[in-house]
Design a protein around this motif. Structure first.
Motif, PDB file in Angstrom:
ATOM      1  N   ILE A  30       0.831  -1.203   0.000  1.00 21.19           N
ATOM      2  CA  ILE A  30       0.000   0.000   0.000  1.00 21.19           C
ATOM      3  C   ILE A  30       0.866   1.252   0.000  1.00 21.19           C
ATOM      4  CG2 ILE A  30      -1.523   1.385   1.476  1.00 21.19           C
ATOM      5  CD1 ILE A  30      -2.898  -1.259   2.271  1.00 21.19           C
ATOM      6  N   LEU A  31       1.911   1.232   0.797  1.00 22.53           N
ATOM      7  CA  LEU A  31       2.741   2.417   0.992  1.00 22.53           C
ATOM      8  C   LEU A  31       3.505   2.826  -0.271  1.00 22.53           C
ATOM      9  CD1 LEU A  31       3.369   4.381   3.235  1.00 22.53           C
ATOM     10  CD2 LEU A  31       5.222   2.896   3.956  1.00 22.53           C
ATOM     11  N   ALA A  32       3.907   1.881  -1.080  1.00 23.02           N
ATOM     12  CA  ALA A  32       4.736   2.181  -2.248  1.00 23.02           C
ATOM     13  C   ALA A  32       4.134   3.259  -3.161  1.00 23.02           C
ATOM     14  CB  ALA A  32       5.040   0.905  -3.023  1.00 23.02           C
ATOM     15  N   PRO A  33       2.899   3.139  -3.632  1.00 25.09           N
ATOM     16  CA  PRO A  33       2.363   4.170  -4.517  1.00 25.09           C
ATOM     17  C   PRO A  33       1.658   5.319  -3.789  1.00 25.09           C
ATOM     18  CG  PRO A  33       0.843   2.343  -4.450  1.00 25.09           C
ATOM     19  CD  PRO A  33       2.038   1.958  -3.611  1.00 25.09           C
ATOM     20  N   LEU A  34       1.519   5.215  -2.483  1.00 27.12           N
ATOM     21  CA  LEU A  34       0.702   6.157  -1.732  1.00 27.12           C
ATOM     22  C   LEU A  34       1.210   7.587  -1.802  1.00 27.12           C
ATOM     23  CD1 LEU A  34      -1.846   5.530  -0.140  1.00 27.12           C
ATOM     24  CD2 LEU A  34      -0.466   5.356   1.911  1.00 27.12           C
ATOM     25  N   HIS A  35       2.521   7.755  -1.805  1.00 28.94           N
ATOM     26  CA  HIS A  35       3.083   9.105  -1.720  1.00 28.94           C
ATOM     27  C   HIS A  35       2.821   9.964  -2.948  1.00 28.94           C
ATOM     28  CE1 HIS A  35       6.249   7.077  -3.939  1.00 28.94           C
ATOM     29  NE2 HIS A  35       6.634   8.258  -4.329  1.00 28.94           N
ATOM     30  N   ASN A  36       2.570   9.348  -4.107  1.00 30.67           N
ATOM     31  CA  ASN A  36       2.389  10.182  -5.301  1.00 30.67           C
ATOM     32  C   ASN A  36       1.128   9.871  -6.108  1.00 30.67           C
ATOM     33  OD1 ASN A  36       3.112   7.806  -6.526  1.00 30.67           O
ATOM     34  ND2 ASN A  36       4.758   8.690  -7.762  1.00 30.67           N
ATOM     35  N   VAL A  37       0.218   9.109  -5.565  1.00 28.99           N
ATOM     36  CA  VAL A  37      -0.978   8.756  -6.325  1.00 28.99           C
ATOM     37  C   VAL A  37      -1.798   9.999  -6.660  1.00 28.99           C
ATOM     38  CG1 VAL A  37      -2.444   8.209  -4.332  1.00 28.99           C
ATOM     39  CG2 VAL A  37      -2.881   7.109  -6.513  1.00 28.99           C
ATOM     40  N   ALA A  38      -1.863  10.955  -5.749  1.00 30.13           N
ATOM     41  CA  ALA A  38      -2.651  12.168  -6.004  1.00 30.13           C
ATOM     42  C   ALA A  38      -2.041  13.003  -7.126  1.00 30.13           C
ATOM     43  CB  ALA A  38      -2.778  12.999  -4.738  1.00 30.13           C
ATOM     44  N   GLU A  39      -0.733  13.006  -7.223  1.00 29.19           N
ATOM     45  CA  GLU A  39      -0.060  13.751  -8.282  1.00 29.19           C
ATOM     46  C   GLU A  39      -0.260  13.097  -9.642  1.00 29.19           C
ATOM     47  OE1 GLU A  39       4.014  13.808  -7.118  1.00 29.19           O
ATOM     48  OE2 GLU A  39       3.576  14.823  -5.224  1.00 29.19           O
ATOM     49  N   ARG A  40      -0.312  11.776  -9.656  1.00 25.82           N
ATOM     50  CA  ARG A  40      -0.393  11.038 -10.915  1.00 25.82           C
ATOM     51  C   ARG A  40      -1.801  11.001 -11.478  1.00 25.82           C
ATOM     52  NH1 ARG A  40       2.935   5.690 -10.081  1.00 25.82           N
ATOM     53  NH2 ARG A  40       2.026   5.311 -12.113  1.00 25.82           N
ATOM     54  N   ASP A  41      -2.815  10.916 -10.613  1.00 19.26           N
ATOM     55  CA  ASP A  41      -4.199  10.820 -11.091  1.00 19.26           C
ATOM     56  C   ASP A  41      -5.131  11.273  -9.972  1.00 19.26           C
ATOM     57  OD1 ASP A  41      -6.741  10.104 -11.990  1.00 19.26           O
ATOM     58  OD2 ASP A  41      -6.048   8.232 -12.896  1.00 19.26           O
ATOM     59  N   ALA A  42      -5.488  12.544  -9.988  1.00 20.49           N
ATOM     60  CA  ALA A  42      -6.283  13.133  -8.908  1.00 20.49           C
ATOM     61  C   ALA A  42      -7.660  12.487  -8.780  1.00 20.49           C
ATOM     62  CB  ALA A  42      -6.426  14.638  -9.127  1.00 20.49           C
ATOM     63  N   VAL A  43      -8.256  12.092  -9.881  1.00 19.35           N
ATOM     64  CA  VAL A  43      -9.587  11.482  -9.838  1.00 19.35           C
ATOM     65  C   VAL A  43      -9.507  10.095  -9.198  1.00 19.35           C
ATOM     66  CG1 VAL A  43     -11.524  10.648 -11.235  1.00 19.35           C
ATOM     67  CG2 VAL A  43     -10.398  12.809 -11.822  1.00 19.35           C
ATOM     68  N   PHE A  44      -8.567   9.289  -9.648  1.00 15.09           N
ATOM     69  CA  PHE A  44      -8.372   7.949  -9.087  1.00 15.09           C
ATOM     70  C   PHE A  44      -7.932   8.033  -7.627  1.00 15.09           C
ATOM     71  CE2 PHE A  44      -5.308   4.516  -8.168  1.00 15.09           C
ATOM     72  CZ  PHE A  44      -6.187   3.451  -8.161  1.00 15.09           C
ATOM     73  N   ALA A  45      -7.140   9.037  -7.289  1.00 12.64           N
ATOM     74  CA  ALA A  45      -6.578   9.152  -5.948  1.00 12.64           C
ATOM     75  C   ALA A  45      -7.663   9.169  -4.887  1.00 12.64           C
ATOM     76  CB  ALA A  45      -5.710  10.399  -5.841  1.00 12.64           C
ATOM     77  N   ARG A  46      -8.748   9.840  -5.138  1.00 13.50           N
ATOM     78  CA  ARG A  46      -9.805   9.944  -4.128  1.00 13.50           C
ATOM     79  C   ARG A  46     -10.359   8.558  -3.766  1.00 13.50           C
ATOM     80  NH1 ARG A  46     -12.848  12.703  -1.119  1.00 13.50           N
ATOM     81  NH2 ARG A  46     -15.088  12.479  -0.964  1.00 13.50           N
ATOM     82  N   SER A  47     -10.714   7.763  -4.758  1.00 19.05           N
ATOM     83  CA  SER A  47     -11.255   6.434  -4.461  1.00 19.05           C
ATOM     84  C   SER A  47     -10.168   5.530  -3.876  1.00 19.05           C
ATOM     85  CB  SER A  47     -11.893   5.797  -5.692  1.00 19.05           C
ATOM     86  OG  SER A  47     -10.942   5.597  -6.700  1.00 19.05           O
ATOM     87  N   TYR A  48      -8.953   5.647  -4.374  1.00 19.28           N
ATOM     88  CA  TYR A  48      -7.839   4.851  -3.864  1.00 19.28           C
ATOM     89  C   TYR A  48      -7.603   5.159  -2.387  1.00 19.28           C
ATOM     90  CZ  TYR A  48      -3.194   2.757  -3.564  1.00 19.28           C
ATOM     91  OH  TYR A  48      -2.115   1.996  -3.203  1.00 19.28           O
ATOM     92  N   MET A  49      -7.565   6.442  -2.047  1.00 19.36           N
ATOM     93  CA  MET A  49      -7.326   6.834  -0.664  1.00 19.36           C
ATOM     94  C   MET A  49      -8.486   6.420   0.236  1.00 19.36           C
ATOM     95  SD  MET A  49      -4.379   8.086  -0.257  1.00 19.36           S
ATOM     96  CE  MET A  49      -3.096   9.200  -0.753  1.00 19.36           C
ATOM     97  N   GLN A  50      -9.710   6.477  -0.261  1.00 19.30           N
ATOM     98  CA  GLN A  50     -10.849   6.008   0.532  1.00 19.30           C
ATOM     99  C   GLN A  50     -10.722   4.514   0.823  1.00 19.30           C
ATOM    100  OE1 GLN A  50     -14.014   7.365  -2.028  1.00 19.30           O
ATOM    101  NE2 GLN A  50     -14.441   9.128  -0.709  1.00 19.30           N
ATOM    102  N   GLU A  51     -10.322   3.755  -0.193  1.00 19.09           N
ATOM    103  CA  GLU A  51     -10.131   2.316   0.012  1.00 19.09           C
ATOM    104  C   GLU A  51      -9.023   2.052   1.027  1.00 19.09           C
ATOM    105  OE1 GLU A  51      -9.466   0.521  -3.800  1.00 19.09           O
ATOM    106  OE2 GLU A  51     -11.564   0.736  -4.396  1.00 19.09           O
ATOM    107  N   ARG A  53      -7.990   4.084   3.403  1.00 18.53           N
ATOM    108  CA  ARG A  53      -8.459   4.520   4.722  1.00 18.53           C
ATOM    109  C   ARG A  53      -9.334   3.433   5.354  1.00 18.53           C
ATOM    110  NH1 ARG A  53     -11.315  10.317   5.614  1.00 18.53           N
ATOM    111  NH2 ARG A  53     -12.745   9.504   4.058  1.00 18.53           N
ATOM    112  N   ALA A  54     -10.077   2.718   4.537  1.00 21.26           N
ATOM    113  CA  ALA A  54     -10.945   1.649   5.041  1.00 21.26           C
ATOM    114  C   ALA A  54     -10.156   0.402   5.434  1.00 21.26           C
ATOM    115  CB  ALA A  54     -11.991   1.293   3.989  1.00 21.26           C
ATOM    116  N   VAL A  55      -9.071   0.104   4.730  1.00 24.84           N
ATOM    117  CA  VAL A  55      -8.338  -1.137   4.980  1.00 24.84           C
ATOM    118  C   VAL A  55      -7.251  -0.991   6.051  1.00 24.84           C
ATOM    119  CG1 VAL A  55      -6.496  -0.972   3.233  1.00 24.84           C
ATOM    120  CG2 VAL A  55      -7.435  -3.179   3.810  1.00 24.84           C
ATOM    121  N   LEU A  56      -6.720   0.203   6.235  1.00 24.52           N
ATOM    122  CA  LEU A  56      -5.598   0.361   7.166  1.00 24.52           C
ATOM    123  C   LEU A  56      -5.919  -0.057   8.602  1.00 24.52           C
ATOM    124  CD1 LEU A  56      -3.847   3.527   5.763  1.00 24.52           C
ATOM    125  CD2 LEU A  56      -2.861   1.235   5.989  1.00 24.52           C
TER     126      LEU A  56
END
Length: 86
Positions: A30-51, A53-56
């Motif tokens: 999880i941690l590997a792509p976490l630091h830059n997911v928002a920079e790479r794809d802001a739309v995808f980042a929201r759902s990714y971060m919600q997922e 937040r639910a799994v951590l």
């Protein structure tokens, strides 16, 4: 999608029962792509971060340092978005 949500809940249940090593590997995964997911794809980042937040919470019991780092990144993402942590 309801099926996706059900699958994600099943994953969380399974991870909550996983041993330390499995939780630690998942945290690193999880941690590997976490630091830059928002920079790479802001739309995808929201759902990714919600997922994430639910799994951590299910991954507590894995490596504490990795868990804290992942939570800090997710919390910071939502703080920047103006949303309180759950």
């Amino acid at each position: 999608d309801g099926d996706r949500a059900a699958r994600k809940r099943a994953v969380v249940r399974r991870l909550s029962q996983a041993p330390y090593a499995a939780k630690t590997v998942k945290l690193a995964d999880i941690l590997a792509p976490l630091h830059n997911v928002a920079e790479r794809d802001a739309v995808f980042a929201r759902s990714y971060m919600q997922e994430k937040r639910a799994v951590l919470p299910a991954l507590q019991g894995g490596d504490a340092t990795l868990w804290r780092r992942a939570m800090a990144i997710v919390d910071a993402y939502f703080a920047r978005a103006g949303e309180a942590a759950d």
